[in-house]
Design a protein around this motif. Sequence first.
Motif: not given
Length: 86
Positions: A11-20, A59-72
């Motif tokens: 739950w601390k992972l940014k990609s999980v937070q954006v996905g939620a 939808g596009m913003f969330v998709g890009v945010a998930m990728v960036l959050a996973r890479l951060k």
Amino acid sequence: MKLIDDWKQAWKLKSVQVGAASAFFYALILLSEQFLSVWNVIPQELKNKIPESIGEWVGMFVGVAMVLARLKKQPELHGEDHEKTD
């Protein structure tokens, strides 16, 4: 299926937070009939300012945010010292 190490801390992972957050907004869409009463309370003047294509942009913003959050890099999750920048 194998889980990642420290999956209980996911739950601390940014990609999980954006996905939620994405799942939350998707649930709002699925339950839109229940939220129709809230939509009806919003003044028409404000509704007219909302672009029709907002769903596509979100939808596009969330998709890009998930990728960036996973890479951060998130050193606070791995006990690493903060990197020094030159």
